[in-house]
Design an enzyme around this catalytic site. Structure first.
Site, PDB file in Angstrom:
ATOM      1  N   GLU A  87       0.884  -1.169   0.000  1.00 11.92           N
ATOM      2  CA  GLU A  87       0.000   0.000   0.000  1.00 11.92           C
ATOM      3  C   GLU A  87       0.912   1.208   0.000  1.00 11.92           C
ATOM      4  O   GLU A  87       1.562   1.510   0.999  1.00 11.92           O
ATOM      5  CB  GLU A  87      -0.927  -0.026   1.214  1.00 11.92           C
ATOM      6  CG  GLU A  87      -2.117   0.907   1.088  1.00 11.92           C
ATOM      7  CD  GLU A  87      -1.780   2.309   1.539  1.00 11.92           C
ATOM      8  OE1 GLU A  87      -1.540   3.166   0.648  1.00 11.92           O
ATOM      9  OE2 GLU A  87      -1.756   2.547   2.739  1.00 11.92           O
ATOM     10  N   CYS A 133      -1.747   9.038   2.718  1.00 10.97           N
ATOM     11  CA  CYS A 133      -1.688   8.718   1.290  1.00 10.97           C
ATOM     12  C   CYS A 133      -2.988   9.055   0.571  1.00 10.97           C
ATOM     13  O   CYS A 133      -3.007   9.132  -0.666  1.00 10.97           O
ATOM     14  CB  CYS A 133      -1.339   7.254   1.093  1.00 10.97           C
ATOM     15  SG  CYS A 133      -2.358   6.128   2.070  1.00 10.97           S
TER      16      CYS A 133
END
Length: 486
Positions: free
Chosen positions: A254, A288
């Protein structure tokens, strides 16, 4: 050990069931306090080998824990996360400069994550396969079950150190693995506290090894042949290095993002501005999926810029331990300086900095950049800081193409009540998730989360992570059939 860590902010390593304090240490200087806030016992020579050796030796023992036993431990961990939420939130504020109210929210999510992992542990099973549906299968029975992968490696980031570790460690434990945790250097005490919390909940000490250190420690762990699966959250560049070091292993990556949010002409501009201000600067934008690129239809662009500037200027910046603080510091001075420089570059290229753009050490004043050129760093790169760029658009199909020019593809947001636009965006945007009438910065911990392109692969939610942390084992019973033999 949990109480000791919470009170002392020391971050021991955990090897072979023993908490280690003696040895080389690294001090963490708080980005807001500018003083030492924790000390980590960093991995010394031989510690990586020892962690891998212990984990491999314990794998069979962990696999024999019944799913109900794992679930019970995780449910207790969920309760402990709630009981200790204030102490851990304080550690997060000290080590990272993250406002304590955001840290409290993170700990609420830790409690949820452990509870969801417990529920997923209870669902682990297998299948009775329809082998008799094919001629060669007649007279046989085939069964499967999901077996623990063995040794899992969890490499966690600094920006949500408690909850992202809970995801990796909780799902791995639910799956029946033993886990090696490589903690981020910026949040060693928080990481140690979450590991200690799981042990305090009743997990066997054989369930986890904990090491502190830099990238060289992570690389050595990735390369270890005993490690079956690697779960990494961090930058795209580091993710590529993890993949190279790991080789032929199962990977869940990720990685980064520079998330876009689209505000259509039918959107409530005031509501969108409030939400962008609230979710664009949480944890100083160090997420993010933080709001970074906001594309506003040209009919509302000027009005949105005025409203979002007012909302952002009203955010309270200051001491992360103050319960009323909205925005604390970034992780370090270098990160804040980089974002301030990118804002200045955009301004020199013709953009308007409507608020912010200055910093005091690691604390960047929340910044809005209006109308930057499409090739500005604040548009093309991952800002990962307290800055939101606002850009006008004219045509819906055009803005979708503009969003897709990014090398990242984690998550996006869209404000509209037009169902056709929603479905078109869901189909056309190259992202792992789309948030409707919300910004990119929204996540439910029990819902699949992950990206495409340079944002990585795999999905981080307990259900999907348990699949990644287990392997399918098949049993074929020849000459024995529950299906009939003719």
């Amino acid at each position: 050990m949990l109480d000791t860590i919470l009170k002392s902010a020391d971050a021991p390593a955990l090897l072979g069931g023993v908490w280690l304090v003696e040895g080389p240490t690294a001090e963490r200087v708080g980005p807001y306090t500018r003083s030492v806030v924790s000390r980590a016992r960093v991995a010394g020579e031989g510690d990586v080998h020892a962690a891998v050796r212990h984990a491999a030796a314990y794998a069979k023992q962990m696999a024999r824990l019944a799913p109900a036993t794992r679930a019970s431990v995780l449910e207790t961990a969920s309760r402990l996360a709630t009981e200790h939420r204030s102490e851990v939130a304080r550690l997060i504020a000290l080590e990272l400069g993250k406002p304590v109210k955001d840290g409290l929210g993170e700990m609420d999510r830790v409690a949820d994550t452990f509870a969801v992992c417990a529920a997923e542990a209870r669902q682990i099973g297998g299948d009775n396969l329809p082998v008799a549906g094919w001629e060669r299968g007649i007279g046989n029975t085939a069964l499967t079950y999901r077996a623990p992968a063995g040794v899992a490696l969890a490499i966690t980031p600094f920006n949500a150190p408690a909850n992202l570790l809970a995801h990796k460690l909780g799902a791995s434990f639910a799956a029946g693995n033993t886990t090696i945790v490589k903690a981020p250097p910026q949040a060693p005490a928080v990481s140690a506290a979450i590991v200690a919390l799981l042990l305090a909940a009743g997990a066997p000490v054989e369930a986890v090894q904990l090491l502190h250190g830099g990238g060289e420690v992570g690389a050595a762990l990735c390369a270890a042949p005993e490690v079956a699966v690697v779960s990494f959250t961090g930058s795209a560049a580091t993710g590529a290095a993890v993949a190279r070091a790991a080789g032929a292993k199962r990977l869940v990556l990720e990685l980064g993002g520079n998330a876009a949010t689209i505000i259509c002409e039918d959107a409530d501009l005031a509501a969108a501005a409030r939400m962008c201000a609230r979710t664009g600067y949480t944890n100083s934008g160090q997420s993010c999926i933080s709001v970074q690129r906001v594309y506003v239809h040209k009919s509302g662009f000027d009005g949105f810029v005025r409203q979002v500037t007012g909302e952002v200027a009203a955010l309270k910046v200051g001491d992360p331990l103050d319960p009323s603080t909205d925005v604390g510091s970034m992780v370090d001075d270098q990160a804040a300086a980089r974002v301030a420089a990118w804002a200045a570059d955009a301004g020199e290229a013709g953009a308007r900095i409507t608020t912010g753009g200055t910093r005091d050490g690691a604390t960047l004043k929340p910044t809005v950049v209006a109308g930057p050129p499409a090739d500005a760093a604040v548009v093309t790169q991952e800002v990962f800081g307290a800055l939101v760029a606002v850009l006008p658009y004219d045509d819906f199909d055009e803005v979708l193409r503009e969003c897709n020019t990014s090398r990242f593809g984690l998550q996006a947001g869209i404000f509209t009540h037009d169902v056709r636009k929603i479905m078109t965006a869901w189909r056309e945007l190259e992202v792992g998730g789309l948030i409707v009438n919300g910004t990119s910065n929204f996540r439910l911990d029990h819902v699949p989360f992950g990206g495409v392109k340079d944002s990585g692969f795999g999905r981080e939610s307990p259900r999907f992570m348990v699949d990644d942390y287990t392997v399918v084992k098949t049993l074929i019973l020849r000459g024995m059939s529950i299906w009939g033999e003719q």
